[in-house]
Design an enzyme around this catalytic site. Structure first.
Site, short mmCIF file in Angstrom:
data_model
loop_
_atom_site.label_atom_id
_atom_site.label_comp_id
_atom_site.label_asym_id
_atom_site.label_seq_id
_atom_site.Cartn_x
_atom_site.Cartn_y
_atom_site.Cartn_z
CD GLU A 35 -2.96 -0.77 -0.19
OE1 GLU A 35 -2.99 0.36 -0.72
OE2 GLU A 35 -3.59 -1.73 -0.65
CB CYS A 189 -21.20 1.65 -19.33
SG CYS A 189 -20.56 3.25 -18.76
CB CYS A 192 -19.80 -1.65 -15.60
SG CYS A 192 -19.65 -1.16 -13.87
CB CYS A 198 -24.56 2.84 -13.00
SG CYS A 198 -23.46 4.27 -13.06
#
Length: 320
Positions: A35, A189, A192, A198
């Site tokens: 990280e 999209c 997705c 959405c």
DNA sequence: GTCCAGGCAC
DNA sequence: GTGCCTGGAC
């Protein structure tokens, strides 16, 4: 919500980036290291070079705590944002048996901000907590149609969507959706898993903003002093490259440099000019380095470029 | 050449 | 809000 969670996790199981080494370990130190390295840094650079090499040198947090700051910076050399390495080292020394496991305790450690504290809790300990990096922020803004949202509002929406039974996979899934599907430009999209519900699908471009650029040019001046094939370096104390070794900096001069090259960072386009010198001003500690053994020293990419130029045989001295 | 991606500290 | 860093895409 059940349906949405299933869609997210189903997509993740099939398309997520399961081969990333820090996703295939339960060693908190490895996850924490990944990280820190991934802050402001692309996955491919961390994964192929810096992460495995760093772990080879410092396989445990105890080994890291035992090392000197100079050794740690040497392994970070080339990755940039060197305060990350200095804070990582400081945390290793603070950690004792290991890092704390709670969000609040993690947040108190140097170099660990809101994002990283949440990432360690979720990815390292599977705690039910929302993680928001820039990719997830973009997904949330589009999914909930929030063009102008404060971090607090974004977090409230993330918490509404959080799957508390598989928080680790849920957050990783959103991250992958952000970086692989919900792209800043021309999002995919149709692929997705969130497209069914959405709220921003009709105008995805509305939820991304362009940064202003505008750069400044600057000149830097460094001295080159050689002795028996070795070169004089000094330890930087200012905020930039703190703790790293650089060529001795000089005041501005009109002399003709023996070499120059370009380098850039943030908004600055630098021209770096090198001059032969025979004395060193100030009382800085001087390190006589072998410029051909750059792996052994904590050097920035800027200093490495300069050393390469100086140690490269004649005929190869063009800019950049 | 120019733009872009990517969290923390102050 | 600004400084911190680099490499890769265009």
């Amino acid at each position: 919500m059940q349906t949405t969670w299933q869609a997210i996790l189903g997509w993740y199981d099939r398309h997520g980036r399961h081969d990333l080494p820090w996703r295939n370990t339960d060693d908190i130190y490895h996850i924490y290291l990944s990280e820190i390295m991934l802050q402001q840094t692309q996955v491919s650079r961390v994964r192929e070079h810096f992460y495995p090499l760093f772990l080879e040198h410092f396989p445990t947090i105890g080994a890291l705590a035992q090392a000197t700051e100079e050794e740690v910076l040497s392994r970070w050399s080339g990755l940039g944002y060197y305060n990350r390495a200095r804070n990582l080292h400081a945390c290793a020394r603070l950690a004792g048996d290991g890092l704390p496991t709670g969000y609040k305790e993690l947040l108190g450690l140097p170099g660990i901000g809101d994002y990283t504290a949440r990432a360690i809790c979720a990815f390292g300990h599977n705690q039910p907590i929302s993680v928001i990096d820039t990719n997830i922020a973009r997904v949330l803004k589009r999914y909930f149609a929030l063009p102008e949202s404060t971090p607090k509002a974004l977090l409230e929406h993330a918490d509404k969507l959080l799957n508390t039974s598989r928080p680790r996979d849920h957050n990783l899934a959103l991250m992958d959706i952000g970086s692989m599907v919900c792209l800043p430009k021309n999002p995919l999209c149709s692929l997705c898993p969130l497209s069914q519900s959405c709220m921003g699908i009709d105008a995805p471009e509305t939820y991304t903003e362009n940064k202003k650029s505008g750069y400044e040019s600057r000149e830097l001046y460094y001295g080159v002093m050689m002795s028996k094939g070795r070169i004089a370096l000094v330890r930087t104390t200012g905020s930039m490259y703190k703790g790293m070794l650089t060529l001795p900096p000089l005041e501005q001069t009109d002399r003709e440099p023996i070499a120059s090259f370009r380098h850039s960072y943030t908004k600055y386009h630098l021209t770096v000019n090198l001059y032969e010198i025979d004395t060193l001003s100030g009382d800085d500690e001087v390190i006589w380095a072998d410029g051909r053994e750059m792996d052994d020293y904590p050097l920035s990419t800027l200093t490495k470029k300069a050393l390469r130029l100086i140690y490269t045989p004649k005929g190869n001295h063009e800019l950049q």
